[in-house]
Motif scaffolding. Structure first.
Motif, PDB file in Angstrom:
ATOM      1  N   UNK A  67       0.830  -1.211   0.000  1.00  0.00           N
ATOM      2  CA  UNK A  67       0.000   0.000   0.000  1.00  0.00           C
ATOM      3  C   UNK A  67       0.864   1.261   0.000  1.00  0.00           C
ATOM      4  N   UNK A  68       2.000   1.212   0.660  1.00  0.00           N
ATOM      5  CA  UNK A  68       2.912   2.360   0.631  1.00  0.00           C
ATOM      6  C   UNK A  68       3.389   2.597  -0.802  1.00  0.00           C
ATOM      7  N   UNK A  69       3.729   1.520  -1.492  1.00  0.00           N
ATOM      8  CA  UNK A  69       4.199   1.668  -2.875  1.00  0.00           C
ATOM      9  C   UNK A  69       3.109   2.237  -3.778  1.00  0.00           C
ATOM     10  N   UNK A  70       1.864   1.795  -3.600  1.00  0.00           N
ATOM     11  CA  UNK A  70       0.801   2.362  -4.437  1.00  0.00           C
ATOM     12  C   UNK A  70       0.514   3.809  -4.044  1.00  0.00           C
ATOM     13  N   UNK A  71       0.649   4.165  -2.780  1.00  0.00           N
ATOM     14  CA  UNK A  71       0.469   5.568  -2.363  1.00  0.00           C
ATOM     15  C   UNK A  71       1.514   6.457  -3.018  1.00  0.00           C
ATOM     16  N   UNK A  72       2.729   5.959  -3.147  1.00  0.00           N
ATOM     17  CA  UNK A  72       3.784   6.744  -3.802  1.00  0.00           C
ATOM     18  C   UNK A  72       3.397   7.052  -5.252  1.00  0.00           C
ATOM     19  N   UNK A  73       2.707   6.139  -5.897  1.00  0.00           N
ATOM     20  CA  UNK A  73       2.248   6.390  -7.262  1.00  0.00           C
ATOM     21  C   UNK A  73       1.277   7.567  -7.302  1.00  0.00           C
ATOM     22  N   UNK A  74       0.451   7.701  -6.296  1.00  0.00           N
ATOM     23  CA  UNK A  74      -0.493   8.819  -6.225  1.00  0.00           C
ATOM     24  C   UNK A  74       0.262  10.149  -6.262  1.00  0.00           C
ATOM     25  N   UNK A  75       1.327  10.247  -5.490  1.00  0.00           N
ATOM     26  CA  UNK A  75       2.059  11.505  -5.425  1.00  0.00           C
ATOM     27  C   UNK A  75       2.856  11.761  -6.692  1.00  0.00           C
ATOM     28  N   UNK A  76       3.319  10.726  -7.334  1.00  0.00           N
ATOM     29  CA  UNK A  76       4.083  10.892  -8.564  1.00  0.00           C
ATOM     30  C   UNK A  76       3.225  11.501  -9.663  1.00  0.00           C
ATOM     31  N   UNK A  77       1.911  11.303  -9.593  1.00  0.00           N
ATOM     32  CA  UNK A  77       1.021  11.768 -10.644  1.00  0.00           C
ATOM     33  C   UNK A  77       0.117  12.917 -10.189  1.00  0.00           C
ATOM     34  N   UNK A  78       0.415  13.549  -9.068  1.00  0.00           N
ATOM     35  CA  UNK A  78      -0.493  14.555  -8.511  1.00  0.00           C
ATOM     36  C   UNK A  78       0.031  15.979  -8.635  1.00  0.00           C
ATOM     37  N   UNK A  79       1.096  16.176  -9.423  1.00  0.00           N
ATOM     38  CA  UNK A  79       1.700  17.500  -9.552  1.00  0.00           C
ATOM     39  C   UNK A  79       2.094  18.070  -8.202  1.00  0.00           C
ATOM     40  N   UNK A  80       2.591  17.184  -7.372  1.00  0.00           N
ATOM     41  CA  UNK A  80       3.099  17.521  -6.051  1.00  0.00           C
ATOM     42  C   UNK A  80       4.584  17.208  -6.058  1.00  0.00           C
ATOM     43  N   UNK A  81       5.310  17.568  -5.007  1.00  0.00           N
ATOM     44  CA  UNK A  81       6.740  17.236  -4.976  1.00  0.00           C
ATOM     45  C   UNK A  81       6.976  15.739  -5.170  1.00  0.00           C
TER      46      UNK A  81
END
Length: 93
Positions: A67-81
């Motif tokens: 789940x941590x790895x999939x959460x990281x995907x969220x941030x990679x595609x959210x125009x966030x740092x």
């Protein structure tokens, strides 16, 4: 974006994603920019994403490495740092 990113990476999406509006409502009600928030059931990372959008510092705690790895995907595609700038703690059983 999260679901597409999970599929592209070969991961199953988190089965119980918090609605973005609910996470945003809780953050708006309980925090202001610069505050700190903690999500002890981090899951897919919705709380962290919404906290970032509001300028709230956050800590996500999750026991599942997947789940941590999939959460990281969220941030990679959210125009966030970039995800490396986030502190996601993993507690393994």
């Amino acid at each position: 974006p999260y679901l597409r990113a999970c599929k592209a990476a070969g991961y199953a999406a988190h089965p119980a994603r918090t609605p973005r509006a609910l996470a945003g409502f809780a953050l708006d009600l309980l925090t202001t920019a610069g505050d700190r928030g903690v999500d002890c059931f981090f899951g897919s990372g919705v709380f962290g994403e919404e906290a970032e959008r509001r300028g709230v510092r956050w800590l996500g705690i999750e026991q599942s490495r997947r789940h941590v790895e999939t959460a990281r995907l969220r941030f990679a595609d959210a125009r966030l740092p970039e995800p490396e700038q986030f502190r996601v703690h993993v507690i393994l059983p």
